[in-house]
Write an enzyme that holds these catalytic residues in place. Structure first.
Site, mmCIF file in Angstrom:
data_model
loop_
_atom_site.group_PDB
_atom_site.id
_atom_site.type_symbol
_atom_site.label_atom_id
_atom_site.label_comp_id
_atom_site.label_asym_id
_atom_site.label_seq_id
_atom_site.Cartn_x
_atom_site.Cartn_y
_atom_site.Cartn_z
ATOM 1 C CG ASP A 154 47.252 95.828 59.090
ATOM 2 O OD1 ASP A 154 46.222 96.081 58.436
ATOM 3 O OD2 ASP A 154 47.226 95.419 60.263
ATOM 4 C CB THR A 187 41.629 82.406 69.331
ATOM 5 O OG1 THR A 187 40.531 82.523 70.218
ATOM 6 C CG2 THR A 187 41.181 81.592 68.120
ATOM 7 C CG ASP A 188 39.959 81.278 74.359
ATOM 8 O OD1 ASP A 188 39.502 81.836 73.339
ATOM 9 O OD2 ASP A 188 39.697 81.675 75.518
ATOM 10 C CD GLU A 189 36.283 82.956 69.969
ATOM 11 O OE1 GLU A 189 35.538 82.611 69.046
ATOM 12 O OE2 GLU A 189 36.241 84.066 70.516
ATOM 13 C CG LEU A 228 46.138 99.867 56.652
ATOM 14 C CD1 LEU A 228 46.535 101.236 56.117
ATOM 15 C CD2 LEU A 228 46.224 99.878 58.179
ATOM 16 C CB ILE A 230 48.965 87.848 54.898
ATOM 17 C CG1 ILE A 230 47.490 87.568 55.239
ATOM 18 C CG2 ILE A 230 49.570 88.803 55.910
ATOM 19 C CD1 ILE A 230 47.308 86.738 56.505
ATOM 20 C CE1 TYR A 247 39.161 84.879 64.651
ATOM 21 C CE2 TYR A 247 38.099 83.958 66.604
ATOM 22 C CZ TYR A 247 39.188 84.572 65.995
ATOM 23 O OH TYR A 247 40.294 84.880 66.738
ATOM 24 C CE LYS A 280 43.477 82.922 64.697
ATOM 25 N NZ LYS A 280 44.547 83.833 64.149
ATOM 26 C CD GLU A 315 38.517 90.168 57.880
ATOM 27 O OE1 GLU A 315 37.769 90.619 58.773
ATOM 28 O OE2 GLU A 315 38.986 90.881 56.985
ATOM 29 C CB SER A 316 39.886 89.287 64.832
ATOM 30 O OG SER A 316 39.382 90.610 64.962
HETATM 31 P P1 NAD Z 1 42.080 92.941 64.810
HETATM 32 O O1 NAD Z 1 40.878 92.595 64.002
HETATM 33 O O2 NAD Z 1 42.026 94.088 65.740
HETATM 34 O O3 NAD Z 1 43.315 93.196 63.827
HETATM 35 C C1 NAD Z 1 43.563 92.410 62.709
HETATM 36 C C2 NAD Z 1 44.534 93.157 61.794
HETATM 37 O O4 NAD Z 1 44.829 92.329 60.668
HETATM 38 C C3 NAD Z 1 43.967 94.474 61.236
HETATM 39 O O5 NAD Z 1 44.927 95.498 61.352
HETATM 40 C C4 NAD Z 1 43.685 94.162 59.781
HETATM 41 O O6 NAD Z 1 43.792 95.284 58.918
HETATM 42 C C5 NAD Z 1 44.755 93.128 59.485
HETATM 43 N N1 NAD Z 1 44.395 92.236 58.370
HETATM 44 C C6 NAD Z 1 43.197 91.601 58.164
HETATM 45 N N2 NAD Z 1 43.249 90.904 57.024
HETATM 46 C C7 NAD Z 1 44.493 91.069 56.508
HETATM 47 C C8 NAD Z 1 45.158 90.578 55.343
HETATM 48 N N3 NAD Z 1 44.535 89.770 54.478
HETATM 49 N N4 NAD Z 1 46.433 90.950 55.128
HETATM 50 C C9 NAD Z 1 47.084 91.770 55.984
HETATM 51 N N5 NAD Z 1 46.495 92.278 57.087
HETATM 52 C C10 NAD Z 1 45.222 91.927 57.349
HETATM 53 O O7 NAD Z 1 42.473 91.595 65.565
HETATM 54 P P2 NAD Z 1 43.137 91.389 67.001
HETATM 55 O O8 NAD Z 1 42.082 91.358 68.028
HETATM 56 O O9 NAD Z 1 44.288 92.306 67.142
HETATM 57 O O10 NAD Z 1 43.672 89.891 66.828
HETATM 58 C C11 NAD Z 1 44.987 89.641 66.346
HETATM 59 C C12 NAD Z 1 45.219 88.138 66.330
HETATM 60 O O11 NAD Z 1 45.067 87.616 67.633
HETATM 61 C C13 NAD Z 1 44.233 87.375 65.441
HETATM 62 O O12 NAD Z 1 44.941 86.355 64.784
HETATM 63 C C14 NAD Z 1 43.230 86.790 66.428
HETATM 64 O O13 NAD Z 1 42.687 85.587 65.939
HETATM 65 C C15 NAD Z 1 44.112 86.556 67.636
HETATM 66 N N6 NAD Z 1 43.449 86.588 68.954
HETATM 67 C C16 NAD Z 1 42.709 87.673 69.318
HETATM 68 C C17 NAD Z 1 42.150 87.714 70.597
HETATM 69 C C18 NAD Z 1 41.336 88.890 71.066
HETATM 70 O O14 NAD Z 1 40.757 88.832 72.147
HETATM 71 N N7 NAD Z 1 41.278 89.992 70.339
HETATM 72 C C19 NAD Z 1 42.333 86.639 71.464
HETATM 73 C C20 NAD Z 1 43.098 85.546 71.041
HETATM 74 C C21 NAD Z 1 43.665 85.548 69.793
HETATM 75 O O1 TDX Z 2 27.375 93.391 71.500
HETATM 76 C C1 TDX Z 2 27.836 92.364 72.030
HETATM 77 N N1 TDX Z 2 27.101 91.735 72.999
HETATM 78 C C2 TDX Z 2 27.508 90.588 73.612
HETATM 79 O O2 TDX Z 2 26.810 90.046 74.474
HETATM 80 C C3 TDX Z 2 29.112 91.797 71.671
HETATM 81 C C4 TDX Z 2 29.956 92.459 70.621
HETATM 82 C C5 TDX Z 2 29.516 90.647 72.314
HETATM 83 N N2 TDX Z 2 28.740 90.053 73.242
HETATM 84 C C6 TDX Z 2 29.219 88.816 73.889
HETATM 85 C C7 TDX Z 2 29.640 87.705 72.955
HETATM 86 C C8 TDX Z 2 30.748 87.020 73.707
HETATM 87 O O3 TDX Z 2 30.194 86.061 74.603
HETATM 88 O O4 TDX Z 2 30.402 89.169 74.605
HETATM 89 C C9 TDX Z 2 31.389 88.134 74.526
HETATM 90 C C10 TDX Z 2 32.646 88.699 73.897
HETATM 91 O O5 TDX Z 2 32.337 88.981 72.538
HETATM 92 P P1 TDX Z 2 33.435 89.568 71.519
HETATM 93 O O6 TDX Z 2 34.007 90.811 72.108
HETATM 94 O O7 TDX Z 2 32.834 89.613 70.173
HETATM 95 O O8 TDX Z 2 34.585 88.474 71.632
HETATM 96 P P2 TDX Z 2 34.589 86.896 71.383
HETATM 97 O O9 TDX Z 2 33.507 86.477 70.490
HETATM 98 O O10 TDX Z 2 34.675 86.228 72.732
HETATM 99 O O11 TDX Z 2 35.994 86.735 70.613
HETATM 100 C C11 TDX Z 2 37.151 87.510 71.040
HETATM 101 O O12 TDX Z 2 38.015 86.734 71.818
HETATM 102 C C12 TDX Z 2 38.679 85.666 71.192
HETATM 103 C C13 TDX Z 2 37.888 88.032 69.805
HETATM 104 O O13 TDX Z 2 37.003 88.803 69.009
HETATM 105 C C14 TDX Z 2 38.485 86.900 69.013
HETATM 106 O O14 TDX Z 2 39.255 87.398 67.940
HETATM 107 C C15 TDX Z 2 39.384 86.094 69.929
HETATM 108 O O15 TDX Z 2 39.853 84.964 69.254
#
Ligand code: NAD
Ligand code: TDX
Length: 351
Positions: free
Chosen positions: A35, A134-136, A37, A65, A159, A163, A89-90
């Site tokens: 990671d 992701t579903d996005e 970080l 990575i 984003y 992905k 980057e998420s």
């Molecule tokens: P997050 O942003 O919380 O964590 C991402 C991690 O990746 C962090 O620890 C960051 O330091 C590390 N990272 C970023 N760039 C890097 C690099 N270049 N090299 C090494 N490490 C790096 O994200 P998350 O919410 O845990 O999501 C994890 C995965 O799941 C992502 O691929 C995201 O697209 C996918 N995903 C997330 C959600 C969601 O709701 N959070 C839903 C579906 C899919």
């Molecule tokens: O301040 C806010 N107000 C608001 O209305 C934020 C942060 C979000 N929102 C809305 C935007 C979205 O419709 O809430 C919904 C959820 O937003 P996020 O938490 O930013 O998530 P989303 O954009 O749906 O994406 C998340 O789910 C799919 C993750 O961040 C992604 O990494 C994952 O792929």
């Protein structure tokens, strides 16, 4: 699954997944957590695990990575046979303001990992590369429809475009080089250790602190919510039983409008913090650009083929999540403060 390279294991889902594996007594593999970080990675999310397991089947490496020599070296040194690739980057909003890091990490980083695996794995036997997506990537779902594994890609944000791109690279490596890879496309996760930039932790913390609750647009956007540990169980099943070359959609069958989530959180905070009034904190703000209206996942394939089912109800999961953020102020403060990054810089040099 003996020597596992987990990327992004200090992030939200990755840290939950590492804990999920290490708490399972039947798990006898070795984990290397790679990671960078970034602002989103937090070693405090794994402090308990590291204290017990560092050097005993668990190792943390701070690195990127997108750094090919480093990744290739890790494959060799640790005889990596399994990759679980979370690093990305998420955050959609950040991708709108600055897409470059998303291209670098999500596309170039995924390419690097695939190429290092290709160079290191002489045969696909006993190897697995699982890519977390992701579903996005499917864009916005029309009312009454849900994304299947065959839905066309139609990403809306930088984003989701990066992905989608990484998913295409994984598929191309399967078809061209016989890479033993699988992909999962999951809906919105919630639970402990999620960065407070995301909807649920942001609203819990702001409501508990009497700060504004910013709702993008009319608040009618719909997300399909899944508890992070149910996502972890899906990933674990795919690693064990998933078919190479296949994609699995993972979702909670739990569609909620954003405003409904925020109102529920408000009610929970008011219940837990007598005297706090939250309704007046809700503020409708300018909508996110390219904001997808609705996501909905059809997870019948993983249910049918691998027997996966989510175990946590949203009511129970959300209540536990609210309680977790209220009880874990130390973690919240560490994530928010610049002090944490200074500590990282001092203690963990980049490889
Ligand atoms: P997050 O942003 O919380 O964590 C991402 C991690 O990746 C962090 O620890 C960051 O330091 C590390 N990272 C970023 N760039 C890097 C690099 N270049 N090299 C090494 N490490 C790096 O994200 P998350 O919410 O845990 O999501 C994890 C995965 O799941 C992502 O691929 C995201 O697209 C996918 N995903 C997330 C959600 C969601 O709701 N959070 C839903 C579906 C899919
Ligand atoms: O301040 C806010 N107000 C608001 O209305 C934020 C942060 C979000 N929102 C809305 C935007 C979205 O419709 O809430 C919904 C959820 O937003 P996020 O938490 O930013 O998530 P989303 O954009 O749906 O994406 C998340 O789910 C799919 C993750 O961040 C992604 O990494 C994952 O792929």
């Amino acid at each position: 699954m003996k020597n596992i390279l987990i990327t992004g294991g200090a992030g939200f889902i990755g840290s939950n997944f590492i804990r999920y594996l290490l708490l399972d007594e039947r798990f006898d593999g070795n984990i290397v957590n790679l990671d960078k970080l970034t602002y989103a990675g937090n070693l405090m999310s794994l402090r308990d695990v590291a204290e017990r397991r560092e050097g005993k089947g668990y190792e943390f490496v701070r690195g990127d990575i997108a750094d090919y020599p480093l990744v290739a070296d890790l494959f060799k040194k640790h005889r990596i046979d399994t990759v679980v690739h979370f690093a990305a980057e998420s955050h959609v909003d950040r991708s709108i303001h600055g897409p470059a890091d998303f291209v670098r990490t999500n596309i170039v980083g995924t390419f690097n990992l695939l190429d290092a695996a290709r160079a290191s794995w002489k045969s696909p036997e006993g190897k697995r590369f699982h890519h977390i997506s992701t579903d996005e990537v499917f864009g916005s779902a029309e009312a009454g429809t849900a994304f299947t594994e065959a839905s066309p890609y139609d990403p809306s944000s930088p984003y989701s475009a990066t992905k989608a791109s990484s998913d295409h690279l994984v598929r191309a490596y399967v078809r061209t080089y016989g890479m033993p890879a699988t992909i999962s496309n999951c809906s919105n996760n919630y639970g402990p250790y999620q960065h407070p930039e995301k909807l649920i932790p942001l609203m819990v913390l702001n409501a508990s602190e009497g700060k504004e609750l910013p709702i993008y647009g009319d608040g009618g956007n719909v997300r399909d919510w899944l508890h992070v540990l149910d996502h972890c169980s899906a990933i674990s099943l795919i690693l064990k039983k998933g078919r190479v070359g296949e994609t699995y959609n993972v979702g909670g069958r739990c569609e909620k409008r954003n405003i409904e989530i925020v109102e529920r959180i408000c009610a929970m905070i008011e219940q837990r913090m007598p005297g706090r009034k939250c309704a007046g904190l809700i503020k409708h703000v300018t909508d996110r650009r390219g904001h997808d209206r609705r996501y909905a996942i059809d997870s019948r394939k993983i249910e049918r083929e691998l027997g996966w089912k989510p175990r946590r109800s949203f009511d129970q999961g959300l209540a536990e999540t609210v309680d977790w953020y209220l009880a874990n102020r130390e973690w919240v403060d560490a994530v928010r403060s610049g002090e944490y990054m200074k500590w990282i810089e001092k203690n963990y040099s980049m490889r």
